[in-house]
Motif scaffolding. Structure first.
Motif, PDB file in Angstrom:
ATOM      1  N   UNK A  22       0.796  -1.226   0.000  1.00  0.00           N
ATOM      2  CA  UNK A  22       0.000   0.000   0.000  1.00  0.00           C
ATOM      3  C   UNK A  22       0.828   1.276   0.000  1.00  0.00           C
ATOM      4  N   UNK A  23       2.009   1.243  -0.640  1.00  0.00           N
ATOM      5  CA  UNK A  23       2.885   2.426  -0.636  1.00  0.00           C
ATOM      6  C   UNK A  23       3.155   2.985  -2.035  1.00  0.00           C
ATOM      7  N   UNK A  24       2.415   2.534  -3.004  1.00  0.00           N
ATOM      8  CA  UNK A  24       2.666   2.972  -4.383  1.00  0.00           C
ATOM      9  C   UNK A  24       2.471   4.475  -4.539  1.00  0.00           C
ATOM     10  N   UNK A  25       1.439   5.030  -3.948  1.00  0.00           N
ATOM     11  CA  UNK A  25       1.187   6.467  -4.065  1.00  0.00           C
ATOM     12  C   UNK A  25       2.312   7.277  -3.427  1.00  0.00           C
ATOM     13  N   UNK A  26       2.820   6.812  -2.286  1.00  0.00           N
ATOM     14  CA  UNK A  26       3.906   7.517  -1.607  1.00  0.00           C
ATOM     15  C   UNK A  26       5.174   7.503  -2.467  1.00  0.00           C
ATOM     16  N   UNK A  27       5.424   6.386  -3.129  1.00  0.00           N
ATOM     17  CA  UNK A  27       6.579   6.295  -4.030  1.00  0.00           C
ATOM     18  C   UNK A  27       6.427   7.287  -5.179  1.00  0.00           C
ATOM     19  N   UNK A  30       7.431  10.986  -4.505  1.00  0.00           N
ATOM     20  CA  UNK A  30       8.816  11.367  -4.203  1.00  0.00           C
ATOM     21  C   UNK A  30       9.355  12.292  -5.281  1.00  0.00           C
ATOM     22  N   UNK A  31      10.050  13.332  -4.850  1.00  0.00           N
ATOM     23  CA  UNK A  31      10.639  14.275  -5.809  1.00  0.00           C
ATOM     24  C   UNK A  31      11.725  13.607  -6.649  1.00  0.00           C
ATOM     25  N   UNK A  32      12.461  12.711  -6.048  1.00  0.00           N
ATOM     26  CA  UNK A  32      13.571  12.049  -6.732  1.00  0.00           C
ATOM     27  C   UNK A  32      13.218  10.607  -7.089  1.00  0.00           C
ATOM     28  N   UNK A  33      12.003  10.396  -7.568  1.00  0.00           N
ATOM     29  CA  UNK A  33      11.509   9.043  -7.822  1.00  0.00           C
ATOM     30  C   UNK A  33      12.404   8.259  -8.776  1.00  0.00           C
ATOM     31  N   UNK A  82       5.339   7.207   5.862  1.00  0.00           N
ATOM     32  CA  UNK A  82       4.883   8.455   5.253  1.00  0.00           C
ATOM     33  C   UNK A  82       3.416   8.397   4.807  1.00  0.00           C
ATOM     34  N   UNK A  83       2.806   7.224   4.936  1.00  0.00           N
ATOM     35  CA  UNK A  83       1.428   7.059   4.510  1.00  0.00           C
ATOM     36  C   UNK A  83       0.478   7.651   5.541  1.00  0.00           C
ATOM     37  N   UNK A  84      -0.281   8.672   5.165  1.00  0.00           N
ATOM     38  CA  UNK A  84      -1.208   9.269   6.122  1.00  0.00           C
ATOM     39  C   UNK A  84      -2.381   8.348   6.441  1.00  0.00           C
ATOM     40  N   UNK A  85      -2.753   8.326   7.696  1.00  0.00           N
ATOM     41  CA  UNK A  85      -3.933   7.597   8.173  1.00  0.00           C
ATOM     42  C   UNK A  85      -3.954   6.145   7.736  1.00  0.00           C
TER      43      UNK A  85
END
Length: 88
Positions: A22-27, A30-33, A82-85
């Motif tokens: 469930x971290x795809x959106x956080x990735x 990223x500014x430096x993805x 870094x994932x909110x809620x």
């Protein structure tokens, strides 16, 4: 298996891992993805636990942490934090 096929296969595993955790959106945010993704992909290519990873990804359960053998475990943990809620 040639290196291009291996990189492509491991990139697929990396993508599946991000979705399962469930971290795809956080990735994606990223500014430096590009740099992060390249380093993560190289860790996957250098991994010796590909079969274990495939089996773990095929399990029908949601997880919040990557397996202990995952070479990108620390990255996924940072993205998870870094994932909110996020429901844990």
């Amino acid at each position: 298996q040639n290196i291009i096929s291996r990189i492509d296969h491991d990139a697929d595993l990396f993508e599946k891992m991000m979705v399962k955790l469930g971290v795809r959106d956080e990735m994606a945010e990223l500014e430096n993805i590009g740099a992060v993704y390249r380093r993560a992909a190289m860790r996957c290519v250098d991994c010796s636990a590909v079969e274990e990873c495939e089996k773990w990804l095929d399990e029908d359960k949601q997880d919040s942490e990557a397996p202990k053998y995952c070479r990108n475990r620390a990255l996924f943990a940072r993205l998870n934090a870094a994932t909110p809620q996020k429901l844990k």
